[in-house]
Design a protein around this motif. Structure first.
Motif, PDB file in Angstrom:
ATOM      1  N   ASN A 270      12.180 -20.591 -11.010  1.00  0.00           N
ATOM      2  CA  ASN A 270      11.869 -19.390 -11.805  1.00  0.00           C
ATOM      3  C   ASN A 270      10.708 -18.606 -11.219  1.00  0.00           C
ATOM      4  O   ASN A 270      10.000 -17.908 -11.940  1.00  0.00           O
ATOM      5  N   GLU A 271      10.505 -18.723  -9.912  1.00  0.00           N
ATOM      6  CA  GLU A 271       9.428 -17.997  -9.255  1.00  0.00           C
ATOM      7  C   GLU A 271       9.989 -17.079  -8.177  1.00  0.00           C
ATOM      8  O   GLU A 271      11.039 -17.347  -7.594  1.00  0.00           O
ATOM      9  N   TYR A 272       9.248 -15.999  -7.924  1.00  0.00           N
ATOM     10  CA  TYR A 272       9.661 -14.967  -6.975  1.00  0.00           C
ATOM     11  C   TYR A 272       8.572 -14.784  -5.928  1.00  0.00           C
ATOM     12  O   TYR A 272       7.380 -14.839  -6.244  1.00  0.00           O
ATOM     13  N   LEU A 273       8.987 -14.533  -4.706  1.00  0.00           N
ATOM     14  CA  LEU A 273       8.037 -14.308  -3.628  1.00  0.00           C
ATOM     15  C   LEU A 273       7.491 -12.887  -3.707  1.00  0.00           C
ATOM     16  O   LEU A 273       8.248 -11.920  -3.684  1.00  0.00           O
ATOM     17  N   MET A 274       6.178 -12.780  -3.831  1.00  0.00           N
ATOM     18  CA  MET A 274       5.496 -11.497  -3.878  1.00  0.00           C
ATOM     19  C   MET A 274       4.625 -11.365  -2.635  1.00  0.00           C
ATOM     20  O   MET A 274       4.009 -12.351  -2.203  1.00  0.00           O
ATOM     21  N   VAL A 275       4.588 -10.168  -2.053  1.00  0.00           N
ATOM     22  CA  VAL A 275       3.758  -9.912  -0.886  1.00  0.00           C
ATOM     23  C   VAL A 275       2.780  -8.785  -1.211  1.00  0.00           C
ATOM     24  O   VAL A 275       3.097  -7.871  -1.968  1.00  0.00           O
ATOM     25  N   LYS A 276       1.591  -8.866  -0.643  1.00  0.00           N
ATOM     26  CA  LYS A 276       0.539  -7.885  -0.927  1.00  0.00           C
ATOM     27  C   LYS A 276       0.436  -6.874   0.222  1.00  0.00           C
ATOM     28  O   LYS A 276       0.259  -7.254   1.376  1.00  0.00           O
ATOM     29  N   ARG A 277       0.552  -5.576  -0.115  1.00  0.00           N
ATOM     30  CA  ARG A 277       0.447  -4.513   0.875  1.00  0.00           C
ATOM     31  C   ARG A 277      -0.975  -4.482   1.433  1.00  0.00           C
ATOM     32  O   ARG A 277      -1.933  -4.747   0.723  1.00  0.00           O
TER      33      ARG A 277
ATOM     34  N   ASP B 181       0.826   4.509   0.937  1.00  0.00           N
ATOM     35  CA  ASP B 181       1.456   4.676  -0.370  1.00  0.00           C
ATOM     36  C   ASP B 181       0.958   3.699  -1.427  1.00  0.00           C
ATOM     37  O   ASP B 181       0.647   4.077  -2.535  1.00  0.00           O
ATOM     38  N   CYS B 182       0.915   2.434  -1.108  1.00  0.00           N
ATOM     39  CA  CYS B 182       0.671   1.415  -2.130  1.00  0.00           C
ATOM     40  C   CYS B 182      -0.364   0.391  -1.689  1.00  0.00           C
ATOM     41  O   CYS B 182      -0.145  -0.819  -1.812  1.00  0.00           O
ATOM     42  N   ALA B 183      -1.489   0.830  -1.190  1.00  0.00           N
ATOM     43  CA  ALA B 183      -2.520  -0.073  -0.673  1.00  0.00           C
ATOM     44  C   ALA B 183      -2.917  -1.121  -1.709  1.00  0.00           C
ATOM     45  O   ALA B 183      -3.236  -0.800  -2.844  1.00  0.00           O
ATOM     46  N   GLY B 184      -2.842  -2.391  -1.297  1.00  0.00           N
ATOM     47  CA  GLY B 184      -3.269  -3.487  -2.139  1.00  0.00           C
ATOM     48  C   GLY B 184      -2.311  -3.898  -3.237  1.00  0.00           C
ATOM     49  O   GLY B 184      -2.590  -4.835  -3.975  1.00  0.00           O
ATOM     50  N   PHE B 185      -1.175  -3.241  -3.356  1.00  0.00           N
ATOM     51  CA  PHE B 185      -0.210  -3.578  -4.410  1.00  0.00           C
ATOM     52  C   PHE B 185       0.598  -4.810  -4.027  1.00  0.00           C
ATOM     53  O   PHE B 185       0.897  -5.044  -2.872  1.00  0.00           O
ATOM     54  N   TRP B 186       0.982  -5.561  -5.059  1.00  0.00           N
ATOM     55  CA  TRP B 186       1.895  -6.688  -4.881  1.00  0.00           C
ATOM     56  C   TRP B 186       3.315  -6.167  -5.076  1.00  0.00           C
ATOM     57  O   TRP B 186       3.571  -5.371  -5.984  1.00  0.00           O
TER      58      TRP B 186
END
Length: 137
Positions: free
Chosen positions: A18-25, A31-36
């Motif tokens: 039930n987990e998803y891989l998230m990456v940090k910009r 466009d999305c500095a620092g966003f997951w």
């Protein structure tokens, strides 16, 4: 004169249990500095959706997802204002089930970190939560 444009994007919600891989910009992203986010990106002209999804995931996390089960879970639409116009995006969202979180992740220069996260974690914003809700209604 405004320079409006549109693009088609693909997103790979890589899921284990039930987990998803998230990456940090990266912090210098325009466009999305620092966003997951989940691994995603624009299709190139003439590229099939399947080829684009595979390419983007290889580029962003170094994993070839060809052998894993993939299924489309929805479509997202969003726009962003730029100095010279508006960028309108249509994103095809896929879930990719993987058997283990112990994958040999190799981040691109666009990203600085990754984490496995549940839907209710601090790494998941409303946009990503909508993708997860399509997977786990």
């Amino acid at each position: 004169m405004e320079n409006n444009k549109w693009q088609v994007c693909v997103c790979g919600a890589i899921k284990c249990d039930n987990e998803y891989l998230m990456v940090k910009r990266s912090l210098d992203d325009e466009d999305c500095a620092g966003f997951w986010e989940m691994p995603s990106g624009k299709l190139e002209f003439g590229e099939t959706v399947a080829d684009g999804l595979r390419r983007e995931i290889i580029e962003e996390i170094g994993i070839d997802v060809d052998s894993f089960e993939k299924r489309i879970v929805g479509i997202s639409e969003y726009s962003s204002k730029k100095n010279d116009g508006t960028k309108y995006s249509v994103q095809l969202n896929y879930v990719i089930d993987v058997p283990t979180k112990n994958l040999p992740i190799k981040l691109s220069e666009e990203h600085t970190d990754y984490v496995w996260a549940t839907r209710d974690s601090e790494y998941v914003d409303e946009f990503i939560a909508e993708i997860i809700d399509a997977v786990e209604p």
